[in-house]
Structures are given as structure tokens and as C-alpha cells.
Design a protein around this motif. Structure first.
Motif, mmCIF file in Angstrom:
data_model
loop_
_atom_site.group_PDB
_atom_site.id
_atom_site.type_symbol
_atom_site.label_atom_id
_atom_site.label_comp_id
_atom_site.label_asym_id
_atom_site.label_seq_id
_atom_site.Cartn_x
_atom_site.Cartn_y
_atom_site.Cartn_z
ATOM 1 N N SER A 186 10.597 -33.637 -32.148
ATOM 2 C CA SER A 186 10.987 -33.933 -33.528
ATOM 3 C C SER A 186 12.276 -33.190 -33.865
ATOM 4 O O SER A 186 12.508 -32.079 -33.390
ATOM 5 C CB SER A 186 9.880 -33.534 -34.506
ATOM 6 O OG SER A 186 9.594 -32.148 -34.405
ATOM 7 N N GLU A 187 13.126 -33.801 -34.672
ATOM 8 C CA GLU A 187 14.410 -33.190 -35.011
ATOM 9 C C GLU A 187 14.232 -32.036 -35.996
ATOM 10 O O GLU A 187 13.425 -32.119 -36.929
ATOM 11 C CB GLU A 187 15.342 -34.238 -35.611
ATOM 12 C CG GLU A 187 15.725 -35.337 -34.638
ATOM 13 C CD GLU A 187 16.673 -36.351 -35.257
ATOM 14 O OE1 GLU A 187 17.358 -35.988 -36.226
ATOM 15 O OE2 GLU A 187 16.713 -37.496 -34.773
ATOM 16 N N THR A 210 15.619 -29.937 -31.185
ATOM 17 C CA THR A 210 14.177 -29.966 -31.348
ATOM 18 C C THR A 210 13.652 -28.588 -30.932
ATOM 19 O O THR A 210 14.441 -27.622 -30.868
ATOM 20 C CB THR A 210 13.535 -31.093 -30.503
ATOM 21 O OG1 THR A 210 12.145 -31.164 -30.800
ATOM 22 C CG2 THR A 210 13.756 -30.882 -29.021
ATOM 23 N N VAL A 211 12.360 -28.470 -30.678
ATOM 24 C CA VAL A 211 11.785 -27.209 -30.211
ATOM 25 C C VAL A 211 11.069 -27.439 -28.885
ATOM 26 O O VAL A 211 10.661 -28.558 -28.573
ATOM 27 C CB VAL A 211 10.793 -26.616 -31.235
ATOM 28 C CG1 VAL A 211 11.514 -26.203 -32.512
ATOM 29 C CG2 VAL A 211 9.668 -27.594 -31.544
ATOM 30 N N PHE A 229 18.142 -28.388 -27.221
ATOM 31 C CA PHE A 229 18.844 -29.639 -27.456
ATOM 32 C C PHE A 229 17.888 -30.820 -27.334
ATOM 33 O O PHE A 229 17.026 -30.849 -26.458
ATOM 34 C CB PHE A 229 19.981 -29.807 -26.453
ATOM 35 C CG PHE A 229 20.987 -28.698 -26.493
ATOM 36 C CD1 PHE A 229 21.775 -28.491 -27.621
ATOM 37 C CD2 PHE A 229 21.150 -27.851 -25.405
ATOM 38 C CE1 PHE A 229 22.697 -27.470 -27.663
ATOM 39 C CE2 PHE A 229 22.077 -26.821 -25.439
ATOM 40 C CZ PHE A 229 22.846 -26.627 -26.569
ATOM 41 N N LEU A 230 18.048 -31.792 -28.221
ATOM 42 C CA LEU A 230 17.276 -33.027 -28.154
ATOM 43 C C LEU A 230 18.039 -33.982 -27.255
ATOM 44 O O LEU A 230 19.015 -34.593 -27.661
ATOM 45 C CB LEU A 230 17.095 -33.622 -29.552
ATOM 46 C CG LEU A 230 16.256 -34.888 -29.662
ATOM 47 C CD1 LEU A 230 14.831 -34.641 -29.180
ATOM 48 C CD2 LEU A 230 16.235 -35.398 -31.104
ATOM 49 N N GLU A 231 17.575 -34.110 -26.019
ATOM 50 C CA GLU A 231 18.380 -34.800 -25.006
ATOM 51 C C GLU A 231 18.372 -36.311 -25.113
ATOM 52 O O GLU A 231 19.242 -36.973 -24.572
ATOM 53 C CB GLU A 231 17.908 -34.384 -23.606
ATOM 54 C CG GLU A 231 18.174 -32.922 -23.320
ATOM 55 C CD GLU A 231 18.116 -32.609 -21.836
ATOM 56 O OE1 GLU A 231 18.086 -33.551 -21.035
ATOM 57 O OE2 GLU A 231 18.115 -31.418 -21.486
ATOM 58 N N ASN A 232 17.396 -36.895 -25.776
ATOM 59 C CA ASN A 232 17.353 -38.365 -25.804
ATOM 60 C C ASN A 232 18.370 -38.979 -26.760
ATOM 61 O O ASN A 232 18.592 -40.167 -26.767
ATOM 62 C CB ASN A 232 15.947 -38.880 -26.148
ATOM 63 C CG ASN A 232 15.521 -38.448 -27.541
ATOM 64 O OD1 ASN A 232 16.168 -37.643 -28.171
ATOM 65 N ND2 ASN A 232 14.394 -38.981 -27.995
#
Length: 244
Positions: free
Chosen positions: A206-207, A227-228, A236-239
């Protein structure tokens, strides 16, 4: 002779005081707490929206504009009817901040972008572009995540300048680069602080970057998405690593 000397000294002091006063006054004006001016602008925005059928006093931006920079407040539409003049900290008054709106669909909220940070990022981006024209590839150094890298300061000629000062904490935030040559600030330390203070927990994936404006007067401009992990540490939120 002594009286004449004293009079000359007194006149000089008065003259110098008059020269210095405008700068001293300017400093005191710009030292007004963010929250006071944010409240004034928020009140003006709320009144404008109520009087104009839900419309917001914002400048028109291209749809491709990053989210946190997409809704800058148009003070020409607010002053002088809803606010006497733009606050002293606003760019329009010679200040260092751009006033923007977030959460425009649900609860339009006034926040700030630090223009000193924006200027520094533009400067680094220009240097990267110049390097790329000469060497074809950007000055990558280490891999941080998918399509995200640190910058090689030696290649750019000044490694000490590859950070920006956070308006939130005053700490230095490292600058990063993606495969397209876009420059970002790394907000992981600020997000870690927000997570610790708020004691909120998030589901991995989740952001979480909105925590910055939810917990501080500033938006995380020039940010990627975060994200966590399982330890509730910001990663980092890689998607989807688009600029905010």
C-alpha cells in the motif's frame, strides 16, 4: 568638538539603522509560522469554493503534471476578496514556497512545495542532461531498486551537492535518478520519522507517501512511490515508480 563627534556618530547610527531596517523587517515577516499562513489560505480557499459552486482557485496544469504539483493555488483568484494578499512565504510575495492543494476530490487541503528544493533538482537535472549529451548514458552509480539509481557525483564533478535539504526536518535527502533521467528526492528517512510519530501501520504494497502531507505542512514533491516491508520500514514501491 566632543559634542560634534557624538552628533556625527549618532547620525551615522540612525542612517545605518534605517538601511538595515527593511531587511530586518523582511526576516521577521518571513519567520511567521507556516501554520498561521496555511490557516489563512485554507480559509480563503474554503470561502472561494463555497461562493463558486465547488470550484477551486487553482492554476490549470497539464494532466501529465505530477500529482503533488498539479493543483497550485491561483492567488489572483483569491486576492483581495478572500485574502488581502498572498502570504509572505508564497512565491508570489517573494517567498520560498508554492502553495498547492491536495486531496482535491474529498477535502481540498492547503500544503507547501519548497521551491529551493525544486531549484536544486532542476540544476542537477540540467547537469545530468549535459553529461548525457557528452557520454550518451546518465551518470548512474548504484542500483537502488528497479529502474532507480544513485548518482555518481564524481562524474558530475560535485558529489557533495547531490542532496537537497528537507523542508520538513532540515536533514539532507539524497537525490536519485531513473532510466529516463528524471531526478527524485529520497524521502525514506522522512517517512520513517512519520511512521514512528504516527504509530500507524500499513499493509506491504500500500502507498504511504501521502503521510508526508498528512503529518507535515509539506507535500513530498519530486518523490517516487513508497510502501512498507514486513518490518514497517519504508521501501520503494517497485510496481509503479512514477513521479509525485
Amino acid at each position: 568638538m566632543g559634542k560634534l563627534k557624538c552628533a556625527i556618530i549618532f547620525a551615522a547610527v540612525v542612517f545605518l539603522s534605517g538601511c538595515l531596517y527593511p531587511n530586518e523587517r523582511k526576516s521577521s515577516v518571513h519567520a511567521i509560522p507556516y501554520q498561521d499562513q496555511l490557516k489563512q489560505v485554507q480559509s480563503a480557499v474554503d470561502e472561494f469554493q463555497k461562493a463558486n459552486g465547488g470550484l477551486l482557485p487553482i492554476q490549470t496544469k497539464d494532466m501529465s503534471t505530477p500529482l503533488y504539483q498539479k493543483y497550485p493555488i491561483d492567488f489572483n483568484r483569491l486576492a483581495p476578496r478572500y485574502i488581502a494578499e498572498p502570504p509572505s512565504t508564497a512565491y508570489e510575495s517573494g517567498g520560498d514556497y508554492q502553495y498547492v492543494l491536495v486531496d482535491v476530490e474529498n477535502d481540498p487541503t492547503v500544503k507547501l512545495i519548497d521551491l529551493k528544493m525544486a531549484e536544486k533538482i532542476r540544476d542537477v537535472k540540467l547537469r545530468v542532461q549535459m553529461y548525457r549529451q557528452e557520454h550518451q548514458y546518465p551518470p548512474y552509480k548504484d542500483v537502488l531498486s528497479r529502474d532507480l539509481f544513485t548518482l555518481d557525483g564524481k562524474k558530475l564533478g560535485d558529489g557533495s551537492s547531490l542532496t537537497v535539504t528537507s523542508p520538513i526536518s532540515g536533514n539532507s535527502l539524497p537525490l536519485m535518478i531513473d532510466g529516463d533521467g528524471e531526478i527524485y528526492a529520497d524521502y525514506r528517512t522522512e517517512l520513517a520519522s512519520c511512521l514512528k510519530k504516527s504509530k500507524k501501520t500499513f499493509k506491504p504494497g500500500s502507498e504511504i507517501q501521502d503521510m508526508i502531507w498528512q503529518e507535515t505542512p509539506f507535500v513530498p514533491a519530486f518523490s517516487v512511490k513508497y510502501t512498507v516491508n514486513d518490518k514497517q520500514e519504508p521501501v520503494f514501491l517497485e510496481n509503479d515508480m512514477k513521479k509525485e
